[in-house]
Design a protein around this motif. Structure first.
Motif, PDB file in Angstrom:
ATOM      1  N   PRO A 131       0.869  -1.072   0.066  1.00 28.91           N
ATOM      2  CA  PRO A 131       0.031   0.123   0.041  1.00 28.91           C
ATOM      3  C   PRO A 131       0.877   1.148  -0.155  1.00 28.91           C
ATOM      4  CG  PRO A 131      -0.073  -0.948   2.205  1.00 28.91           C
ATOM      5  CD  PRO A 131       0.695  -1.946   1.455  1.00 28.91           C
ATOM      6  N   ASP A 132       0.495   2.371  -0.714  1.00 27.28           N
ATOM      7  CA  ASP A 132       1.211   3.555  -0.669  1.00 27.28           C
ATOM      8  C   ASP A 132       0.637   4.326   0.466  1.00 27.28           C
ATOM      9  OD1 ASP A 132       2.693   5.575  -1.470  1.00 27.28           O
ATOM     10  OD2 ASP A 132       1.075   6.464  -3.034  1.00 27.28           O
ATOM     11  N   LEU A 133       1.489   4.391   1.595  1.00 27.06           N
ATOM     12  CA  LEU A 133       1.550   5.114   2.659  1.00 27.06           C
ATOM     13  C   LEU A 133       2.168   6.369   2.878  1.00 27.06           C
ATOM     14  CD1 LEU A 133       2.216   2.157   5.146  1.00 27.06           C
ATOM     15  CD2 LEU A 133      -0.063   2.902   4.237  1.00 27.06           C
ATOM     16  N   VAL A 134       2.931   6.764   1.714  1.00 29.50           N
ATOM     17  CA  VAL A 134       3.538   8.048   2.067  1.00 29.50           C
ATOM     18  C   VAL A 134       3.444   8.799   0.590  1.00 29.50           C
ATOM     19  CG1 VAL A 134       5.383   7.008   3.465  1.00 29.50           C
ATOM     20  CG2 VAL A 134       5.687   6.941   1.024  1.00 29.50           C
ATOM     21  N   GLY A 135       2.349   8.653  -0.081  1.00 31.90           N
ATOM     22  CA  GLY A 135       2.342   9.241  -1.537  1.00 31.90           C
ATOM     23  C   GLY A 135       3.365   9.278  -2.359  1.00 31.90           C
ATOM     24  N   ALA A 136       4.073   8.143  -2.499  1.00 32.10           N
ATOM     25  CA  ALA A 136       5.166   8.154  -3.483  1.00 32.10           C
ATOM     26  C   ALA A 136       4.735   8.373  -4.850  1.00 32.10           C
ATOM     27  CB  ALA A 136       5.880   6.769  -3.163  1.00 32.10           C
ATOM     28  N   PRO A 137       5.660   8.775  -5.972  1.00 34.38           N
ATOM     29  CA  PRO A 137       5.364   8.731  -7.218  1.00 34.38           C
ATOM     30  C   PRO A 137       5.177   7.330  -7.695  1.00 34.38           C
ATOM     31  CG  PRO A 137       7.322  10.199  -6.452  1.00 34.38           C
ATOM     32  CD  PRO A 137       7.187   9.067  -5.576  1.00 34.38           C
ATOM     33  N   GLY A 138       4.478   7.201  -8.786  1.00 37.26           N
ATOM     34  CA  GLY A 138       3.975   6.021  -9.213  1.00 37.26           C
ATOM     35  C   GLY A 138       5.332   4.961  -9.886  1.00 37.26           C
ATOM     36  N   HIS A 139       6.170   5.449 -10.302  1.00 35.46           N
ATOM     37  CA  HIS A 139       7.407   4.788 -10.653  1.00 35.46           C
ATOM     38  C   HIS A 139       8.121   4.131  -9.340  1.00 35.46           C
ATOM     39  CE1 HIS A 139       9.678   8.586  -9.829  1.00 35.46           C
ATOM     40  NE2 HIS A 139      10.633   7.756  -9.429  1.00 35.46           N
ATOM     41  N   LEU A 140       7.871   4.745  -8.449  1.00 33.67           N
ATOM     42  CA  LEU A 140       8.417   3.946  -7.169  1.00 33.67           C
ATOM     43  C   LEU A 140       7.511   2.857  -6.565  1.00 33.67           C
ATOM     44  CD1 LEU A 140       9.878   6.967  -5.148  1.00 33.67           C
ATOM     45  CD2 LEU A 140      10.918   5.423  -6.776  1.00 33.67           C
ATOM     46  N   LEU A 141       6.342   2.728  -6.992  1.00 33.12           N
ATOM     47  CA  LEU A 141       5.517   1.580  -6.863  1.00 33.12           C
ATOM     48  C   LEU A 141       5.621   0.137  -7.494  1.00 33.12           C
ATOM     49  CD1 LEU A 141       2.304   3.604  -6.112  1.00 33.12           C
ATOM     50  CD2 LEU A 141       4.003   3.198  -4.368  1.00 33.12           C
ATOM     51  N   ASP A 142       6.405   0.201  -8.439  1.00 29.42           N
ATOM     52  CA  ASP A 142       6.601  -1.127  -9.117  1.00 29.42           C
ATOM     53  C   ASP A 142       7.267  -2.169  -8.462  1.00 29.42           C
ATOM     54  OD1 ASP A 142       5.503   0.197 -11.454  1.00 29.42           O
ATOM     55  OD2 ASP A 142       7.641   0.738 -12.137  1.00 29.42           O
ATOM     56  N   GLY A 143       7.181  -3.389  -8.757  1.00 30.70           N
ATOM     57  CA  GLY A 143       7.847  -4.374  -8.197  1.00 30.70           C
ATOM     58  C   GLY A 143       6.955  -5.007  -6.884  1.00 30.70           C
ATOM     59  N   GLY A 144       7.024  -6.335  -6.642  1.00 28.65           N
ATOM     60  CA  GLY A 144       6.170  -6.807  -5.740  1.00 28.65           C
ATOM     61  C   GLY A 144       6.923  -7.430  -4.955  1.00 28.65           C
ATOM     62  N   PHE A 145       6.338  -8.056  -3.695  1.00 27.91           N
ATOM     63  CA  PHE A 145       6.874  -8.464  -2.755  1.00 27.91           C
ATOM     64  C   PHE A 145       6.452 -10.159  -2.493  1.00 27.91           C
ATOM     65  CE2 PHE A 145       7.104 -10.199   1.638  1.00 27.91           C
ATOM     66  CZ  PHE A 145       8.618  -9.684   2.195  1.00 27.91           C
ATOM     67  N   PRO A 146       7.202 -11.178  -2.582  1.00 29.55           N
ATOM     68  CA  PRO A 146       8.752 -10.946  -2.950  1.00 29.55           C
ATOM     69  C   PRO A 146       9.058 -11.141  -4.366  1.00 29.55           C
ATOM     70  CG  PRO A 146       7.917 -13.503  -2.248  1.00 29.55           C
ATOM     71  CD  PRO A 146       6.918 -12.448  -2.225  1.00 29.55           C
ATOM     72  N   SER A 147      10.487 -10.965  -4.637  1.00 27.15           N
ATOM     73  CA  SER A 147      10.965 -11.020  -5.865  1.00 27.15           C
ATOM     74  C   SER A 147      10.964 -12.302  -6.333  1.00 27.15           C
ATOM     75  CB  SER A 147      12.269 -10.556  -5.881  1.00 27.15           C
ATOM     76  OG  SER A 147      12.969 -10.826  -7.169  1.00 27.15           O
ATOM     77  N   GLY A 148      10.443 -12.671  -7.635  1.00 29.13           N
ATOM     78  CA  GLY A 148      10.221 -14.031  -8.490  1.00 29.13           C
ATOM     79  C   GLY A 148      11.455 -14.224  -8.941  1.00 29.13           C
ATOM     80  N   HIS A 149      12.296 -13.353  -9.680  1.00 28.95           N
ATOM     81  CA  HIS A 149      13.629 -13.371 -10.124  1.00 28.95           C
ATOM     82  C   HIS A 149      14.723 -14.001  -8.878  1.00 28.95           C
ATOM     83  CE1 HIS A 149      11.983 -11.083 -13.065  1.00 28.95           C
ATOM     84  NE2 HIS A 149      12.965 -11.483 -14.182  1.00 28.95           N
ATOM     85  N   THR A 150      14.560 -13.268  -7.663  1.00 29.89           N
ATOM     86  CA  THR A 150      15.617 -13.718  -6.611  1.00 29.89           C
ATOM     87  C   THR A 150      15.140 -15.171  -5.928  1.00 29.89           C
ATOM     88  OG1 THR A 150      15.900 -11.659  -6.180  1.00 29.89           O
ATOM     89  CG2 THR A 150      16.438 -13.269  -4.383  1.00 29.89           C
ATOM     90  N   THR A 151      13.730 -15.164  -6.077  1.00 28.29           N
ATOM     91  CA  THR A 151      13.221 -16.515  -5.614  1.00 28.29           C
ATOM     92  C   THR A 151      13.717 -17.711  -6.421  1.00 28.29           C
ATOM     93  OG1 THR A 151      11.224 -15.633  -4.736  1.00 28.29           O
ATOM     94  CG2 THR A 151      11.174 -18.007  -5.133  1.00 28.29           C
ATOM     95  N   LEU A 152      13.508 -17.795  -7.727  1.00 27.14           N
ATOM     96  CA  LEU A 152      14.057 -18.786  -8.579  1.00 27.14           C
ATOM     97  C   LEU A 152      15.638 -18.761  -8.421  1.00 27.14           C
ATOM     98  CD1 LEU A 152      13.313 -20.762 -10.630  1.00 27.14           C
ATOM     99  CD2 LEU A 152      13.420 -18.981 -12.326  1.00 27.14           C
ATOM    100  N   ALA A 153      16.413 -17.780  -8.264  1.00 25.32           N
ATOM    101  CA  ALA A 153      17.881 -17.818  -8.246  1.00 25.32           C
ATOM    102  C   ALA A 153      18.130 -18.579  -6.845  1.00 25.32           C
ATOM    103  CB  ALA A 153      18.449 -16.540  -8.277  1.00 25.32           C
ATOM    104  N   MET A 154      17.587 -18.274  -5.745  1.00 22.77           N
ATOM    105  CA  MET A 154      18.029 -18.927  -4.481  1.00 22.77           C
ATOM    106  C   MET A 154      17.594 -20.266  -4.302  1.00 22.77           C
ATOM    107  SD  MET A 154      19.521 -18.281  -1.673  1.00 22.77           S
ATOM    108  CE  MET A 154      20.039 -16.669  -2.062  1.00 22.77           C
ATOM    109  N   SER A 155      16.301 -20.698  -4.875  1.00 15.95           N
ATOM    110  CA  SER A 155      15.854 -21.957  -4.973  1.00 15.95           C
ATOM    111  C   SER A 155      16.737 -23.040  -5.777  1.00 15.95           C
ATOM    112  CB  SER A 155      14.347 -21.995  -5.339  1.00 15.95           C
ATOM    113  OG  SER A 155      14.476 -21.653  -6.685  1.00 15.95           O
ATOM    114  N   ALA A 156      17.235 -22.332  -6.896  1.00 15.43           N
ATOM    115  CA  ALA A 156      18.466 -23.168  -7.557  1.00 15.43           C
ATOM    116  C   ALA A 156      19.556 -23.282  -6.775  1.00 15.43           C
ATOM    117  CB  ALA A 156      18.641 -22.540  -8.872  1.00 15.43           C
TER     118      ALA A 156
END
Length: 335
Positions: A131-156
């Motif tokens: 959720p946007d709690l501080v009124g951040a610009p739109g481009h700072l809201l990209d990316g989800g928790f957790p990271s899919g790329h990092t999940t795949l790399a760490m699982s390997a």
């Protein structure tokens, strides 16, 4: 007790049921601890205004690394390299397991990679929103928790602990952990994710691997590994990992304290400190995750067959087997 390999309890120096139970309990505790830390990271960095301000500052401080995003938009080479290395890592993982005829651990490792990645996508899309709690610009809201790329790399990375020989486990996991850390650096520098996304991915995979090993222990697919000193080649790999953990977490916390809670816009030097602290904390957490799994799997090996065992004869049983109920009188030669 069941009959089977006579050496099992002797190597474990304890009852076989006790060994499996101890490993199962250890891995359950590891999985629970990882889930609790995951909840703490999400609550502290995603669901609080202070955490969001810091991560916004981290994202603002990556301007000097913006060339990575420009390269990605221009010809997609960095992205293709990142994706291809993930595919090669999984292919190598499967190849090693098949060549060693460790089919069930290999299936378990690949299953962890697939399930972890799918779960990460589900969590970031439908459950763990930012959720946007501080009124951040739109481009700072990209990316989800957790990271899919990092999940795949760490699982390997952690999956190699299930398929490689025990004596090479430290080398394989250590090298892959350094690779996964480099991929995480690129993910953060390219603006795909925030530090919390990378840290959460590491903890998610650790919980999945610990849960899988606990299941293998319940099915008696684990056995005691020979207790031998770590060779020099292992130390040459694990030592940089240990130093990376200490440096990353220590310096990251120090820089974090200097840049936490600063609202945007901030001085570029403060933003750069925040970015560096985010990179260091994410790298330190990734390397620490690999070391923690190695510690949890210390003296534990995997096999494709359920381990059977039988009671080791006691000294009195051996005497009864040799002499029987009556003492044997030795013949004496009379000269």
């Amino acid at each position: 007790m069941e009959s089977g390999t006579w050496w099992y309890a002797a190597v474990a120096a304890e009852a076989p049921d006790s060994f499996h139970g101890r490993i199962r309990k250890r891995m359950r505790n590891g999985a629970l601890g990882a889930v609790l830390l995951l909840a703490v990271v999400y609550a502290g960095l995603v669901l609080t205004a202070t955490g969001q301000r810091w991560e916004n500052t981290v994202t603002a401080g990556r301007v000097p690394d913006g060339r990575l995003s420009a390269d990605q938009v221009a010809h997609w080479i960095p992205y293709e390299i990142a994706v291809s290395t993930l595919g090669l890592a999984l292919l190598l993982l499967a190849t090693v397991g098949i060549l060693r005829k460790r089919y069930k651990p290999t299936v378990a490792a690949l299953g962890v990679a697939i399930a972890s990645t799918a779960l990460a996508e589900l969590l970031q899309r439908y459950v763990l929103h930012r959720p946007d709690l501080v009124g951040a610009p739109g481009h700072l809201l990209d990316g989800g928790f957790p990271s899919g790329h990092t999940t795949l790399a760490m699982s390997a990375t952690l999956g190699f602990a299930l398929v490689v020989p025990h004596r090479l486990r430290g080398i394989a996991v250590g090298v892959c952990a350094l690779w996964a850390t480099a991929l995480g650096y690129y993910t953060l520098a390219a603006g795909w994710h925030r530090p919390a996304d990378l840290i959460g991915a590491d903890l998610l995979v650790l919980a999945m691997v610990c849960g899988t090993v606990a299941l293998l222990a319940r099915k008696r697919r684990v056995r005691p590994a020979p207790r031998r000193r770590a060779p020099l080649r292992t130390a040459l790999v694990t030592t940089p990992v240990v130093l990376g953990v200490l440096a990353g977490l220590g310096a990251g916390v120090l820089l974090l304290s200097r840049s936490l809670g600063v609202p945007l816009p901030v001085d570029p030097s403060i933003a750069r400190l925040a970015y560096e602290s985010g990179q260091l904390l994410a790298a330190g957490t990734g390397l620490a995750t690999a070391l923690l799994l190695l510690a949890l799997l210390r003296h534990v090996d995997f096999d494709d067959t359920a381990v059977q065992h039988r009671r080791i004869p006691e000294e009195s049983d051996v005497e009864d087997e040799i002499t029987g109920p009556f003492p044997v009188e030795h013949d004496h030669e009379i000269s």
